[in-house]
Design a protein around this motif. Structure first.
Motif, PDB file in Angstrom:
ATOM      1  N   ARG A 138      23.990 -33.827  46.909  1.00 54.04           N
ATOM      2  CA  ARG A 138      22.856 -33.014  46.477  1.00 54.04           C
ATOM      3  C   ARG A 138      22.976 -31.557  46.915  1.00 54.04           C
ATOM      4  NH1 ARG A 138      17.230 -35.728  47.708  1.00 54.04           N
ATOM      5  NH2 ARG A 138      17.637 -34.987  49.813  1.00 54.04           N
ATOM      6  N   LYS A 139      23.508 -31.299  48.105  1.00 61.47           N
ATOM      7  CA  LYS A 139      23.604 -29.917  48.579  1.00 61.47           C
ATOM      8  C   LYS A 139      24.566 -29.102  47.724  1.00 61.47           C
ATOM      9  CE  LYS A 139      22.312 -30.650  53.420  1.00 61.47           C
ATOM     10  NZ  LYS A 139      22.751 -30.535  54.843  1.00 61.47           N
ATOM     11  N   ALA A 140      25.729 -29.660  47.443  1.00 60.25           N
ATOM     12  CA  ALA A 140      26.705 -28.955  46.609  1.00 60.25           C
ATOM     13  C   ALA A 140      26.170 -28.775  45.194  1.00 60.25           C
ATOM     14  CB  ALA A 140      28.020 -29.726  46.588  1.00 60.25           C
ATOM     15  N   PHE A 141      25.481 -29.776  44.682  1.00 61.48           N
ATOM     16  CA  PHE A 141      24.893 -29.698  43.348  1.00 61.48           C
ATOM     17  C   PHE A 141      23.855 -28.579  43.291  1.00 61.48           C
ATOM     18  CE2 PHE A 141      22.202 -30.878  39.819  1.00 61.48           C
ATOM     19  CZ  PHE A 141      23.057 -31.473  38.898  1.00 61.48           C
ATOM     20  N   ALA A 142      23.006 -28.510  44.315  1.00 64.98           N
ATOM     21  CA  ALA A 142      21.953 -27.488  44.345  1.00 64.98           C
ATOM     22  C   ALA A 142      22.543 -26.082  44.391  1.00 64.98           C
ATOM     23  CB  ALA A 142      21.037 -27.714  45.542  1.00 64.98           C
ATOM     24  N   LYS A 143      23.612 -25.922  45.130  1.00 70.27           N
ATOM     25  CA  LYS A 143      24.246 -24.608  45.242  1.00 70.27           C
ATOM     26  C   LYS A 143      24.842 -24.162  43.914  1.00 70.27           C
ATOM     27  CE  LYS A 143      27.696 -22.066  47.955  1.00 70.27           C
ATOM     28  NZ  LYS A 143      28.698 -22.166  49.058  1.00 70.27           N
ATOM     29  N   ALA A 144      25.407 -25.107  43.180  1.00 70.46           N
ATOM     30  CA  ALA A 144      26.104 -24.769  41.939  1.00 70.46           C
ATOM     31  C   ALA A 144      25.171 -24.695  40.734  1.00 70.46           C
ATOM     32  CB  ALA A 144      27.209 -25.791  41.671  1.00 70.46           C
ATOM     33  N   PHE A 145      24.091 -25.486  40.749  1.00 66.57           N
ATOM     34  CA  PHE A 145      23.282 -25.644  39.540  1.00 66.57           C
ATOM     35  C   PHE A 145      21.793 -25.509  39.854  1.00 66.57           C
ATOM     36  CE2 PHE A 145      26.927 -28.732  39.196  1.00 66.57           C
ATOM     37  CZ  PHE A 145      27.743 -27.886  38.462  1.00 66.57           C
ATOM     38  N   PRO A 146      21.298 -24.290  40.001  1.00 67.11           N
ATOM     39  CA  PRO A 146      19.892 -24.104  40.390  1.00 67.11           C
ATOM     40  C   PRO A 146      18.886 -24.604  39.356  1.00 67.11           C
ATOM     41  CG  PRO A 146      20.940 -22.000  39.875  1.00 67.11           C
ATOM     42  CD  PRO A 146      22.029 -23.018  39.946  1.00 67.11           C
ATOM     43  N   LYS A 147      19.175 -24.437  38.077  1.00 69.94           N
ATOM     44  CA  LYS A 147      18.219 -24.901  37.066  1.00 69.94           C
ATOM     45  C   LYS A 147      18.148 -26.418  37.042  1.00 69.94           C
ATOM     46  CE  LYS A 147      19.861 -22.518  33.548  1.00 69.94           C
ATOM     47  NZ  LYS A 147      19.994 -22.010  32.154  1.00 69.94           N
ATOM     48  N   LEU A 148      19.286 -27.075  37.098  1.00 65.56           N
ATOM     49  CA  LEU A 148      19.289 -28.532  37.110  1.00 65.56           C
ATOM     50  C   LEU A 148      18.633 -29.072  38.374  1.00 65.56           C
ATOM     51  CD1 LEU A 148      22.855 -29.323  35.694  1.00 65.56           C
ATOM     52  CD2 LEU A 148      20.684 -29.065  34.464  1.00 65.56           C
ATOM     53  N   THR A 149      18.814 -28.361  39.473  1.00 64.64           N
ATOM     54  CA  THR A 149      18.178 -28.774  40.719  1.00 64.64           C
ATOM     55  C   THR A 149      16.666 -28.665  40.614  1.00 64.64           C
ATOM     56  OG1 THR A 149      20.103 -28.175  42.057  1.00 64.64           O
ATOM     57  CG2 THR A 149      17.972 -28.263  43.180  1.00 64.64           C
ATOM     58  N   GLU A 150      16.182 -27.613  39.992  1.00 62.72           N
ATOM     59  CA  GLU A 150      14.732 -27.484  39.797  1.00 62.72           C
ATOM     60  C   GLU A 150      14.193 -28.649  38.965  1.00 62.72           C
ATOM     61  OE1 GLU A 150      11.469 -24.593  37.555  1.00 62.72           O
ATOM     62  OE2 GLU A 150      13.444 -23.769  38.086  1.00 62.72           O
ATOM     63  N   ILE A 151      14.922 -29.014  37.929  1.00 63.73           N
ATOM     64  CA  ILE A 151      14.506 -30.141  37.089  1.00 63.73           C
ATOM     65  C   ILE A 151      14.468 -31.424  37.915  1.00 63.73           C
ATOM     66  CG2 ILE A 151      15.200 -31.592  35.141  1.00 63.73           C
ATOM     67  CD1 ILE A 151      16.465 -28.963  33.946  1.00 63.73           C
ATOM     68  N   GLY A 152      15.534 -31.652  38.686  1.00 58.63           N
ATOM     69  CA  GLY A 152      15.585 -32.848  39.515  1.00 58.63           C
ATOM     70  C   GLY A 152      14.472 -32.900  40.540  1.00 58.63           C
ATOM     71  N   GLU A 153      14.158 -31.765  41.137  1.00 55.99           N
ATOM     72  CA  GLU A 153      13.086 -31.719  42.126  1.00 55.99           C
ATOM     73  C   GLU A 153      11.730 -31.974  41.483  1.00 55.99           C
ATOM     74  OE1 GLU A 153      13.031 -31.387  45.466  1.00 55.99           O
ATOM     75  OE2 GLU A 153      15.205 -31.620  45.399  1.00 55.99           O
ATOM     76  N   ASN A 154      11.535 -31.479  40.270  1.00 55.23           N
ATOM     77  CA  ASN A 154      10.271 -31.722  39.577  1.00 55.23           C
ATOM     78  C   ASN A 154      10.068 -33.220  39.331  1.00 55.23           C
ATOM     79  OD1 ASN A 154       9.628 -29.004  39.480  1.00 55.23           O
ATOM     80  ND2 ASN A 154      10.550 -28.689  37.467  1.00 55.23           N
ATOM     81  N   VAL A 155      11.146 -33.913  38.975  1.00 59.51           N
ATOM     82  CA  VAL A 155      11.055 -35.360  38.797  1.00 59.51           C
ATOM     83  C   VAL A 155      10.791 -36.038  40.140  1.00 59.51           C
ATOM     84  CG1 VAL A 155      12.333 -37.435  38.134  1.00 59.51           C
ATOM     85  CG2 VAL A 155      12.522 -35.356  36.743  1.00 59.51           C
ATOM     86  N   ALA A 156      11.507 -35.621  41.163  1.00 60.07           N
ATOM     87  CA  ALA A 156      11.373 -36.243  42.484  1.00 60.07           C
ATOM     88  C   ALA A 156       9.978 -36.061  43.068  1.00 60.07           C
ATOM     89  CB  ALA A 156      12.411 -35.671  43.437  1.00 60.07           C
ATOM     90  N   ASN A 157       9.316 -34.979  42.704  1.00 52.43           N
ATOM     91  CA  ASN A 157       7.983 -34.698  43.231  1.00 52.43           C
ATOM     92  C   ASN A 157       6.873 -35.357  42.419  1.00 52.43           C
ATOM     93  OD1 ASN A 157       8.924 -33.118  45.370  1.00 52.43           O
ATOM     94  ND2 ASN A 157       8.976 -31.266  44.119  1.00 52.43           N
ATOM     95  N   ASP A 158       7.223 -35.973  41.310  1.00 51.43           N
ATOM     96  CA  ASP A 158       6.232 -36.675  40.493  1.00 51.43           C
ATOM     97  C   ASP A 158       5.894 -37.999  41.178  1.00 51.43           C
ATOM     98  OD1 ASP A 158       4.939 -38.316  38.542  1.00 51.43           O
ATOM     99  OD2 ASP A 158       5.829 -37.124  36.942  1.00 51.43           O
ATOM    100  N   PRO A 159       4.618 -38.256  41.475  1.00 53.69           N
ATOM    101  CA  PRO A 159       4.253 -39.507  42.165  1.00 53.69           C
ATOM    102  C   PRO A 159       4.705 -40.763  41.436  1.00 53.69           C
ATOM    103  CG  PRO A 159       2.396 -37.976  42.143  1.00 53.69           C
ATOM    104  CD  PRO A 159       3.455 -37.376  41.246  1.00 53.69           C
ATOM    105  N   LEU A 160       4.870 -40.680  40.122  1.00 52.53           N
ATOM    106  CA  LEU A 160       5.319 -41.849  39.368  1.00 52.53           C
ATOM    107  C   LEU A 160       6.746 -42.245  39.742  1.00 52.53           C
ATOM    108  CD1 LEU A 160       4.679 -43.875  37.060  1.00 52.53           C
ATOM    109  CD2 LEU A 160       5.621 -42.179  35.457  1.00 52.53           C
ATOM    110  N   PHE A 161       7.553 -41.247  40.124  1.00 50.76           N
ATOM    111  CA  PHE A 161       8.977 -41.477  40.361  1.00 50.76           C
ATOM    112  C   PHE A 161       9.391 -41.376  41.827  1.00 50.76           C
ATOM    113  CE2 PHE A 161       8.917 -39.140  36.127  1.00 50.76           C
ATOM    114  CZ  PHE A 161       8.958 -40.298  35.362  1.00 50.76           C
ATOM    115  N   SER A 162       8.586 -40.752  42.650  1.00 55.61           N
ATOM    116  CA  SER A 162       9.031 -40.353  43.993  1.00 55.61           C
ATOM    117  C   SER A 162       9.435 -41.546  44.860  1.00 55.61           C
ATOM    118  CB  SER A 162       7.940 -39.526  44.688  1.00 55.61           C
ATOM    119  OG  SER A 162       6.734 -40.267  44.789  1.00 55.61           O
ATOM    120  N   LYS A 163       8.685 -42.632  44.814  1.00 53.06           N
ATOM    121  CA  LYS A 163       8.996 -43.772  45.675  1.00 53.06           C
ATOM    122  C   LYS A 163      10.341 -44.399  45.305  1.00 53.06           C
ATOM    123  CE  LYS A 163       4.253 -45.068  46.893  1.00 53.06           C
ATOM    124  NZ  LYS A 163       3.222 -46.147  46.831  1.00 53.06           N
TER     125      LYS A 163
END
Length: 209
Positions: free
Chosen positions: A176-201
């Protein structure tokens, strides 16, 4: 059988389908198994899916589906309010189909091919260079997705199953760290999903152990 049964493994591509089932509001049971380990669980999996891969989805009528993209498209048809795919009349539909198939046919195999280089009967002294080369190629493939990605979702304001693939696959090598460094837009998308209560657990259960 009145609901789906998802056979999956911790941290694998089956997590995408688990998230999709949640998004669809489908009733399902999860059977989490160590799919590569010999034993009764793998024997049963091989009976259902000759490749012995996850996700393998048993339908409410007992039929079996494999291949995550096929499952996603089925769920979108079965649950039309799920937002897993754009409607056929939506202008984003062609882009969605293009990049969904790109991710599952190009990036996904590049991950699995280098996970266990010994399966290709490569000499031990070239397994590490092989893995590094394939990993570098996979990052190049992700670069094309980053270049066309919008935010906060891959398709801009419209959620789709592509967001689920990004949220899961960003955890795979090189991590995840290397991915975040290389791909900021994709990381934002992934974080938005991860922060959704439906998906977070589900994501925490699979990747934050």
């Amino acid at each position: 059988m009145s609901k789906y049964v998802l056979i999956g493994s911790q941290g694998c591509g089956s997590v995408v389908v688990e998230l999709a089932l949640l998004k669809a509001g489908a009733e399902f049971d999860l059977e989490e198994i160590p799919y590569l380990e010999p034993g009764p669980d793998r024997d049963r999996l091989l009976e259902l899916n000759p490749l012995g891969q996850v996700p393998t989805l048993i339908m409410p009528d007992g039929d079996v589906m494999t291949e995550s993209a096929a499952i996603i498209l089925h769920l979108a048809d079965a649950f039309p309010d799920s937002q897993l795919t754009p409607a056929t009349s939506d202008r984003h539909r062609p882009a969605f189909l293009r990049w969904l198939i790109y991710i599952v046919s190009e990036i996904y195999p590049a991950s699995t091919f280098s996970d266990h280089p010994d399966r290709w009967n490569l000499p031990s002294d070239i397994q590490d260079p092989y893995k590094q080369t394939v990993d570098e190629y996979r990052m190049e493939l992700w670069r094309h997705v980053e270049d066309v990605a919008d935010t906060p979702c891959f398709l801009g304001n419209d959620f789709s199953a592509i967001d689920l693939y990004i949220a899961v696959m960003r955890h795979w090598r090189p991590g995840r760290k290397a991915f975040a460094k290389a791909f900021p837009k994709l990381t934002e998308i992934g974080e938005n999903v991860a922060n959704d209560p439906l998906f977070s657990k589900v994501l925490k259960r699979n990747f934050d152990r």
